[in-house]
Design a protein around this motif. Structure first.
Motif, PDB file in Angstrom:
ATOM      1  N   GLN A 186     -17.033 -45.504 -21.126  1.00 14.05           N
ATOM      2  CA  GLN A 186     -18.213 -44.979 -21.832  1.00 14.05           C
ATOM      3  C   GLN A 186     -18.810 -43.756 -21.144  1.00 14.05           C
ATOM      4  O   GLN A 186     -19.074 -42.754 -21.787  1.00 14.05           O
ATOM      5  N   THR A 187     -19.040 -43.818 -19.831  1.00 13.15           N
ATOM      6  CA  THR A 187     -19.513 -42.656 -19.076  1.00 13.15           C
ATOM      7  C   THR A 187     -19.326 -42.938 -17.593  1.00 13.15           C
ATOM      8  O   THR A 187     -19.320 -44.098 -17.163  1.00 13.15           O
ATOM      9  N   PHE A 188     -19.139 -41.859 -16.814  1.00 12.51           N
ATOM     10  CA  PHE A 188     -19.064 -42.001 -15.360  1.00 12.51           C
ATOM     11  C   PHE A 188     -20.445 -41.845 -14.727  1.00 12.51           C
ATOM     12  O   PHE A 188     -20.590 -42.042 -13.528  1.00 12.51           O
ATOM     13  N   ASP A 189     -21.429 -41.485 -15.525  1.00 15.14           N
ATOM     14  CA  ASP A 189     -22.782 -41.269 -15.021  1.00 15.14           C
ATOM     15  C   ASP A 189     -23.412 -42.611 -14.633  1.00 15.14           C
ATOM     16  O   ASP A 189     -23.566 -43.505 -15.473  1.00 15.14           O
ATOM     17  N   LEU A 227     -18.325 -42.023 -24.458  1.00 13.08           N
ATOM     18  CA  LEU A 227     -19.328 -41.947 -25.517  1.00 13.08           C
ATOM     19  C   LEU A 227     -20.171 -40.679 -25.411  1.00 13.08           C
ATOM     20  O   LEU A 227     -20.415 -40.166 -24.316  1.00 13.08           O
ATOM     21  N   TYR A 228     -20.605 -40.208 -26.568  1.00 13.09           N
ATOM     22  CA  TYR A 228     -21.660 -39.190 -26.602  1.00 13.09           C
ATOM     23  C   TYR A 228     -22.682 -39.608 -27.647  1.00 13.09           C
ATOM     24  O   TYR A 228     -22.613 -40.702 -28.180  1.00 13.09           O
ATOM     25  N   ASP A 229     -23.666 -38.747 -27.920  1.00 15.67           N
ATOM     26  CA  ASP A 229     -24.871 -39.113 -28.660  1.00 15.67           C
ATOM     27  C   ASP A 229     -25.592 -40.244 -27.931  1.00 15.67           C
ATOM     28  O   ASP A 229     -26.027 -41.232 -28.514  1.00 15.67           O
ATOM     29  N   ASN A 270     -26.661 -36.179 -23.460  1.00 18.78           N
ATOM     30  CA  ASN A 270     -25.225 -36.377 -23.288  1.00 18.78           C
ATOM     31  C   ASN A 270     -24.744 -36.030 -21.886  1.00 18.78           C
ATOM     32  O   ASN A 270     -25.377 -35.240 -21.173  1.00 18.78           O
ATOM     33  N   SER A 271     -23.614 -36.617 -21.520  1.00 20.84           N
ATOM     34  CA  SER A 271     -22.915 -36.242 -20.288  1.00 20.84           C
ATOM     35  C   SER A 271     -21.427 -36.092 -20.584  1.00 20.84           C
ATOM     36  O   SER A 271     -20.595 -36.197 -19.691  1.00 20.84           O
ATOM     37  N   LEU A 272     -21.083 -35.867 -21.873  1.00 24.34           N
ATOM     38  CA  LEU A 272     -19.691 -35.901 -22.307  1.00 24.34           C
ATOM     39  C   LEU A 272     -18.826 -34.877 -21.587  1.00 24.34           C
ATOM     40  O   LEU A 272     -17.730 -35.207 -21.121  1.00 24.34           O
ATOM     41  N   LEU A 273     -19.265 -33.631 -21.503  1.00 25.00           N
ATOM     42  CA  LEU A 273     -18.422 -32.610 -20.891  1.00 25.00           C
ATOM     43  C   LEU A 273     -18.126 -32.948 -19.436  1.00 25.00           C
ATOM     44  O   LEU A 273     -16.970 -32.843 -18.985  1.00 25.00           O
ATOM     45  N   ASN A 274     -19.129 -33.378 -18.689  1.00 23.98           N
ATOM     46  CA  ASN A 274     -18.890 -33.774 -17.297  1.00 23.98           C
ATOM     47  C   ASN A 274     -17.966 -34.978 -17.209  1.00 23.98           C
ATOM     48  O   ASN A 274     -17.109 -35.058 -16.318  1.00 23.98           O
ATOM     49  N   ASP A 275     -18.122 -35.930 -18.138  1.00 25.94           N
ATOM     50  CA  ASP A 275     -17.255 -37.106 -18.153  1.00 25.94           C
ATOM     51  C   ASP A 275     -15.803 -36.707 -18.451  1.00 25.94           C
ATOM     52  O   ASP A 275     -14.866 -37.235 -17.835  1.00 25.94           O
ATOM     53  N   VAL A 276     -15.621 -35.801 -19.397  1.00 25.51           N
ATOM     54  CA  VAL A 276     -14.275 -35.333 -19.731  1.00 25.51           C
ATOM     55  C   VAL A 276     -13.648 -34.607 -18.542  1.00 25.51           C
ATOM     56  O   VAL A 276     -12.456 -34.785 -18.239  1.00 25.51           O
ATOM     57  N   ILE A 300      -7.588 -40.087 -23.626  1.00 26.31           N
ATOM     58  CA  ILE A 300      -9.046 -40.008 -23.593  1.00 26.31           C
ATOM     59  C   ILE A 300      -9.554 -40.053 -25.028  1.00 26.31           C
ATOM     60  O   ILE A 300      -9.185 -39.195 -25.842  1.00 26.31           O
ATOM     61  N   SER A 301     -10.363 -41.048 -25.336  1.00 26.11           N
ATOM     62  CA  SER A 301     -10.988 -41.138 -26.652  1.00 26.11           C
ATOM     63  C   SER A 301     -12.469 -40.850 -26.499  1.00 26.11           C
ATOM     64  O   SER A 301     -13.118 -41.398 -25.599  1.00 26.11           O
ATOM     65  N   ILE A 302     -12.996 -39.978 -27.349  1.00 24.39           N
ATOM     66  CA  ILE A 302     -14.420 -39.647 -27.277  1.00 24.39           C
ATOM     67  C   ILE A 302     -15.085 -40.020 -28.601  1.00 24.39           C
ATOM     68  O   ILE A 302     -14.680 -39.563 -29.654  1.00 24.39           O
TER      69      ILE A 302
END
Length: 397
Positions: free
Chosen positions: A144-147, A181-183, A188-194, A205-207
């Motif tokens: 879901q996220t690395f954050d 996940l995003y939204d 969001n933290s999607l770009l950093n997670d990717v 990788i599924s987003i």
């Protein structure tokens, strides 16, 4: 315009053409070949983002495994190309029960891909060795996220350090895919997670956009425009770093074929769903088990089956999730909203092929929903006998 987030919702208008059927389900699958989904709903976590059917383990695992085996035996002539264990947390089953299920399947079939969903918390080196020895070749983590802060907010119990360590273990044995996940609430933290996923060399990788629950929906979310920008940044970053978009929300570095996802993009492939909450399809029939382990234990053979009168159009629209529509039997005129999609730069038309742009991939579920509505309107018009003719004043019945 409403943003439709999932492929389940995108085809929901077609459910109006579904009607119950009375027939032998095992007979439908007799001597056929396709994919197998096994649902293991047991889960100890209460993740605040999860909308899937799950329940805490109250039934002995050996009892549940016996029920799964009873159902599988009813479909013993079905040849299996791909196996996917979903949940819940399927890796909660001990290896001896997983072995029992897989040995039954592989006696007559040689699956190309065997996937297990798992969680960071439940996955260990010992479990990896056991699964690999049983022929499992693909693992899917719901990261879901690395954050760290967002993980805690979403109900994920493992810290980022443990996440990275478990991914490294899995990479020694399997093709490894993760969900991001995003939204997300509060940004969001999607770009950093990717970027982290690419640095780790993950195969798949599924987003996905988060489906808001009663909990997550209470918090401020990014606007659709912000989500669109974040998705496109992530999409382009993946392409620049050697990944390709293969279907829906999934990207691969070339190693992860994610064959199971074709059950959504190519519904002509028979899918047998086993276990409570599991769904499937074959020909123009859809099958579904009601949720509830206790109900399933009493009668694992009871499956709801529906005739899908709109199956041909479902097959056609579902191919959109692989990025292209082949307009052999149809034209742009059959789906007026495709013209809207071209105007919005969601896709381009060349000959008889409509191809999604990166922006179109973000809006693909919405476009599929719009096309489903186009079909619904055309069916309703034909049933009511209404025909439209051009006049100087516009269209009139």
């Amino acid at each position: 315009m409403e943003w439709i987030k999932t492929h389940y919702s995108s085809l929901s208008p077609l459910s109006k053409f579904r009607r119950p059927a009375r027939l032998s389900i095992p007979q439908l699958y007799r001597n056929r070949k396709g994919f197998l989904y096994i649902h293991v709903p047991f889960c100890f976590n209460s993740c605040k983002f999860c909308i899937l059917y799950r329940e805490r383990p109250q039934t002995p695992y050996h009892t549940y495994t016996s029920a799964i085996m009873r159902e599988l035996r009813a479909f013993r002539s079905f040849k299996v190309d791909v196996v996917y264990f979903g949940g819940g947390t399927p890796t909660l089953l001990s290896s001896k029960y997983i072995a029992k299920i897989l040995e039954f399947i592989t006696k007559k079939s040689k699956p190309k891909e065997i996937t297990f969903e798992t969680t960071v918390q439940e996955f260990t080196k010992e479990k990896a060795e056991e699964l690999a020895s049983l022929g499992v070749n693909r693992i899917s983590f719901g990261i879901q996220t690395f954050d760290e802060k967002k993980r805690k907010f979403l109900g994920r119990k493992s810290g980022t350090e443990e996440v990275l360590r478990k991914i490294n273990i899995a990479q020694e044995y399997f093709i490894v895919s993760i969900d991001l996940l995003y939204d997300l609430p509060n940004g969001n933290s999607l770009l950093n997670d990717v970027k982290t996923a690419v640095e780790l060399g993950l195969d798949g990788i599924s987003i996905y956009p988060l489906e808001h629950t009663s909990f997550t929906g209470k918090y401020p979310h990014p606007s659709v425009e912000e989500n669109e920008r974040e998705f496109l940044l992530a999409f382009n970053y993946l392409l620049e770093h050697g990944y390709t978009h293969i279907n829906m929300n999934h990207f691969t570095n070339g190693r992860d074929a994610f064959l199971y996802s074709r059950t959504f993009t190519r519904p002509r492939i028979p899918l047998l769903g086993v276990g409570p909450g599991a769904g499937g399809h074959i020909d123009h029939y859809q099958t579904f088990h009601s949720p509830g382990v206790k109900r399933y234990l009493q009668n694992p053979y009871h499956v709801n089956v529906f005739i899908d009168d709109a199956f041909e159009i479902r097959k056609f629209i579902s191919s959109l999730f692989e990025g292209k529509l082949k307009l052999h039997k149809y034209s742009i005129g059959d789906f007026p909203l495709l013209k809207c999609a071209i105007e919005k730069n969601w896709g381009i038309i060349k000959g008889k092929t409509f191809t999604l742009t990166p922006l179109g991939v973000f809006w693909a579920n919405t476009l599929a929903y719009m096309m489903s509505l186009d079909y619904l309107r055309s069916r309703m018009d034909s049933l009511s006998g209404i025909h439209y003719t051009k006049t100087d004043g516009g269209e009139k019945p």
